[in-house]
Design a protein around this motif. Structure first.
Motif, PDB file in Angstrom:
ATOM      1  N   PRO A 133      -9.985  -3.037 -11.073  1.00 13.10           N
ATOM      2  CA  PRO A 133     -10.660  -3.383  -9.811  1.00 13.10           C
ATOM      3  C   PRO A 133     -10.996  -4.865  -9.705  1.00 13.10           C
ATOM      4  O   PRO A 133     -10.896  -5.450  -8.624  1.00 13.10           O
ATOM      5  CB  PRO A 133     -11.929  -2.525  -9.848  1.00 13.10           C
ATOM      6  N   ALA A 134     -11.403  -5.483 -10.822  1.00  9.73           N
ATOM      7  CA  ALA A 134     -11.753  -6.902 -10.776  1.00  9.73           C
ATOM      8  C   ALA A 134     -10.524  -7.755 -10.458  1.00  9.73           C
ATOM      9  O   ALA A 134     -10.606  -8.734  -9.705  1.00  9.73           O
ATOM     10  CB  ALA A 134     -12.373  -7.333 -12.101  1.00  9.73           C
ATOM     11  N   ALA A 135      -9.396  -7.393 -11.036  1.00  9.81           N
ATOM     12  CA  ALA A 135      -8.166  -8.148 -10.779  1.00  9.81           C
ATOM     13  C   ALA A 135      -7.749  -8.007  -9.318  1.00  9.81           C
ATOM     14  O   ALA A 135      -7.300  -8.978  -8.690  1.00  9.81           O
ATOM     15  CB  ALA A 135      -7.056  -7.670 -11.703  1.00  9.81           C
ATOM     16  N   PHE A 136      -7.901  -6.799  -8.753  1.00  8.88           N
ATOM     17  CA  PHE A 136      -7.511  -6.604  -7.357  1.00  8.88           C
ATOM     18  C   PHE A 136      -8.467  -7.357  -6.428  1.00  8.88           C
ATOM     19  O   PHE A 136      -8.045  -7.924  -5.417  1.00  8.88           O
ATOM     20  CB  PHE A 136      -7.483  -5.119  -7.013  1.00  8.88           C
ATOM     21  N   GLU A 137      -9.750  -7.385  -6.776  1.00  9.39           N
ATOM     22  CA  GLU A 137     -10.710  -8.138  -5.973  1.00  9.39           C
ATOM     23  C   GLU A 137     -10.360  -9.621  -5.972  1.00  9.39           C
ATOM     24  O   GLU A 137     -10.426 -10.292  -4.939  1.00  9.39           O
ATOM     25  CB  GLU A 137     -12.123  -7.924  -6.521  1.00  9.39           C
ATOM     26  N   VAL A 167      -8.913 -12.333  -2.549  1.00 11.90           N
ATOM     27  CA  VAL A 167      -9.445 -13.605  -2.054  1.00 11.90           C
ATOM     28  C   VAL A 167      -8.488 -14.770  -2.337  1.00 11.90           C
ATOM     29  O   VAL A 167      -8.809 -15.917  -2.022  1.00 11.90           O
ATOM     30  CB  VAL A 167     -10.839 -13.903  -2.657  1.00 11.90           C
ATOM     31  N   SER A 168      -7.325 -14.464  -2.904  1.00 11.57           N
ATOM     32  CA  SER A 168      -6.299 -15.487  -3.123  1.00 11.57           C
ATOM     33  C   SER A 168      -5.475 -15.662  -1.855  1.00 11.57           C
ATOM     34  O   SER A 168      -5.532 -14.826  -0.935  1.00 11.57           O
ATOM     35  CB  SER A 168      -5.383 -15.057  -4.273  1.00 11.57           C
ATOM     36  N   PRO A 169      -4.688 -16.735  -1.748  1.00 11.79           N
ATOM     37  CA  PRO A 169      -3.821 -16.890  -0.572  1.00 11.79           C
ATOM     38  C   PRO A 169      -2.879 -15.700  -0.377  1.00 11.79           C
ATOM     39  O   PRO A 169      -2.639 -15.278   0.755  1.00 11.79           O
ATOM     40  CB  PRO A 169      -3.046 -18.175  -0.883  1.00 11.79           C
ATOM     41  N   GLU A 170      -2.365 -15.153  -1.484  1.00 17.63           N
ATOM     42  CA  GLU A 170      -1.492 -13.982  -1.380  1.00 17.63           C
ATOM     43  C   GLU A 170      -2.271 -12.774  -0.858  1.00 17.63           C
ATOM     44  O   GLU A 170      -1.748 -11.983  -0.073  1.00 17.63           O
ATOM     45  CB  GLU A 170      -0.870 -13.662  -2.740  1.00 17.63           C
ATOM     46  N   VAL A 219      -4.921 -12.849   1.104  1.00 16.94           N
ATOM     47  CA  VAL A 219      -5.185 -13.045   2.539  1.00 16.94           C
ATOM     48  C   VAL A 219      -3.940 -12.679   3.345  1.00 16.94           C
ATOM     49  O   VAL A 219      -4.038 -12.028   4.400  1.00 16.94           O
ATOM     50  CB  VAL A 219      -5.621 -14.493   2.808  1.00 16.94           C
ATOM     51  N   ALA A 220      -2.773 -13.057   2.853  1.00 15.91           N
ATOM     52  CA  ALA A 220      -1.532 -12.700   3.540  1.00 15.91           C
ATOM     53  C   ALA A 220      -1.348 -11.184   3.561  1.00 15.91           C
ATOM     54  O   ALA A 220      -0.899 -10.617   4.574  1.00 15.91           O
ATOM     55  CB  ALA A 220      -0.343 -13.372   2.848  1.00 15.91           C
ATOM     56  N   TYR A 221      -1.684 -10.533   2.456  1.00 12.17           N
ATOM     57  CA  TYR A 221      -1.603  -9.076   2.373  1.00 12.17           C
ATOM     58  C   TYR A 221      -2.540  -8.428   3.387  1.00 12.17           C
ATOM     59  O   TYR A 221      -2.139  -7.525   4.147  1.00 12.17           O
ATOM     60  CB  TYR A 221      -1.961  -8.666   0.955  1.00 12.17           C
ATOM     61  N   ALA A 222      -3.797  -8.874   3.433  1.00 13.59           N
ATOM     62  CA  ALA A 222      -4.766  -8.312   4.373  1.00 13.59           C
ATOM     63  C   ALA A 222      -4.320  -8.533   5.813  1.00 13.59           C
ATOM     64  O   ALA A 222      -4.461  -7.648   6.668  1.00 13.59           O
ATOM     65  CB  ALA A 222      -6.140  -8.929   4.144  1.00 13.59           C
ATOM     66  N   ARG A 223      -3.771  -9.711   6.083  1.00 15.77           N
ATOM     67  CA  ARG A 223      -3.315 -10.003   7.452  1.00 15.77           C
ATOM     68  C   ARG A 223      -2.130  -9.111   7.836  1.00 15.77           C
ATOM     69  O   ARG A 223      -2.028  -8.650   8.974  1.00 15.77           O
ATOM     70  CB  ARG A 223      -2.956 -11.485   7.565  1.00 15.77           C
ATOM     71  N   LEU A 224      -1.243  -8.862   6.875  1.00 15.58           N
ATOM     72  CA  LEU A 224      -0.108  -7.974   7.130  1.00 15.58           C
ATOM     73  C   LEU A 224      -0.594  -6.562   7.468  1.00 15.58           C
ATOM     74  O   LEU A 224      -0.136  -5.949   8.440  1.00 15.58           O
ATOM     75  CB  LEU A 224       0.786  -7.945   5.896  1.00 15.58           C
ATOM     76  N   GLY A 228     -11.073 -11.248   7.587  1.00 14.30           N
ATOM     77  CA  GLY A 228     -12.238 -11.926   7.033  1.00 14.30           C
ATOM     78  C   GLY A 228     -13.109 -10.997   6.215  1.00 14.30           C
ATOM     79  O   GLY A 228     -13.624 -11.375   5.153  1.00 14.30           O
ATOM     80  N   PHE A 229     -13.251  -9.762   6.674  1.00 21.42           N
ATOM     81  CA  PHE A 229     -14.088  -8.786   5.968  1.00 21.42           C
ATOM     82  C   PHE A 229     -13.535  -8.485   4.582  1.00 21.42           C
ATOM     83  O   PHE A 229     -14.287  -8.415   3.602  1.00 21.42           O
ATOM     84  CB  PHE A 229     -14.173  -7.503   6.802  1.00 21.42           C
ATOM     85  N   TYR A 230     -12.227  -8.312   4.482  1.00 19.43           N
ATOM     86  CA  TYR A 230     -11.626  -7.885   3.217  1.00 19.43           C
ATOM     87  C   TYR A 230     -11.318  -9.044   2.264  1.00 19.43           C
ATOM     88  O   TYR A 230     -11.009  -8.796   1.098  1.00 19.43           O
ATOM     89  CB  TYR A 230     -10.339  -7.096   3.478  1.00 19.43           C
ATOM     90  N   THR A 231     -11.396 -10.269   2.732  1.00 21.10           N
ATOM     91  CA  THR A 231     -10.987 -11.383   1.870  1.00 21.10           C
ATOM     92  C   THR A 231     -12.119 -12.366   1.587  1.00 21.10           C
ATOM     93  O   THR A 231     -11.874 -13.487   1.136  1.00 21.10           O
ATOM     94  CB  THR A 231      -9.806 -12.142   2.499  1.00 21.10           C
TER      95      THR A 231
END
Length: 218
Positions: free
Chosen positions: A160-164, A168-171, A173-178, A206-209
């Protein structure tokens, strides 16, 4: 072949749908997500229903995992097991933050694997829907669907820590936006205003990242 451990690549394996529904005379929104896994149906069913395996890809669970029993995911939703037709489908109430919704998961055999369909029906909060649209819930379910895929393909528990940190990484943010954009398109197909749906998707990103300590409200 798609790398099952790559969140961005695996996002394309999911089909998403939003329906406007009604339950007990009240309006609801029905979120539907579907994905195929290269795993036997019995294995997928066990991963979904085993108290020992659920923490490896989702969350620790406690309670009575039988029809009529109550369950509780650690730090998340709880509810009642309403139906369990192994190895094809299960239905539970999904109770979180004082609200009640309904979750059903259906499995079916495919050549070389198993199809999963997740259906989450919830009462409509017009202001919450205007602000976040389906992505508020949908992006979270996408994460779970991805986690299940990683578990089935590798057997390795998710960190879970690694996924968190990834989110918040650029990748991330791109994933959340997709994901948020895909749910916005599903809402638009159900009749939502395109401009409002896309604005809600950006709020979801914004909420997820954003880490809690970085939040303006923190």
């Amino acid at each position: 072949m798609t790398d099952p451990t790559d969140p961005i690549a695996s996002a394309g394996l999911v089909t998403r749908e939003i329906r406007t529904g009604e339950r007990d005379g009240e309006p609801t929104k029905v979120l539907v997500a579907r994905r195929a896994y290269r795993a036997d149906q019995a294995d997928v069913w066990d991963a979904l229903t085993s108290a020992e395996r659920l923490p490896r890809w989702f969350l620790p669970v406690s309670g009575d995992l039988e029809v009529g029993g109550r369950y509780q995911f650690e730090g998340n939703a709880g509810g009642v097991v309403e139906r369990c037709d192994a190895p094809d489908s299960l239905a539970v109430t999904w109770e979180f933050g004082g609200g009640m919704s309904w979750l059903e998961v259906r499995l079916s055999k495919l050549e070389g694997g198993t199809s999963l369909e997740l259906v989450h029906e919830a009462p409509v909060d017009p202001e919450m829907w205007r602000q976040f649209g389906p992505g508020a819930v949908g992006v979270g379910w996408d994460g779970a669907i991805h986690g299940l895929g990683v578990h089935l393909a590798t057997g390795v528990p998710l960190d879970p820590a690694a996924f968190e940190a990834f989110m918040v990484s650029p990748e991330g943010v791109a994933y959340a936006r997709l994901l948020a954009g895909a749910w916005a398109e599903a809402a638009i197909a159900d009749g939502d205003d395109p401009e409002a749906a896309q604005a809600a998707a950006e709020a979801v990103v914004g909420f997820y990242t954003t880490l809690p300590e970085e939040s303006p409200e923190a």
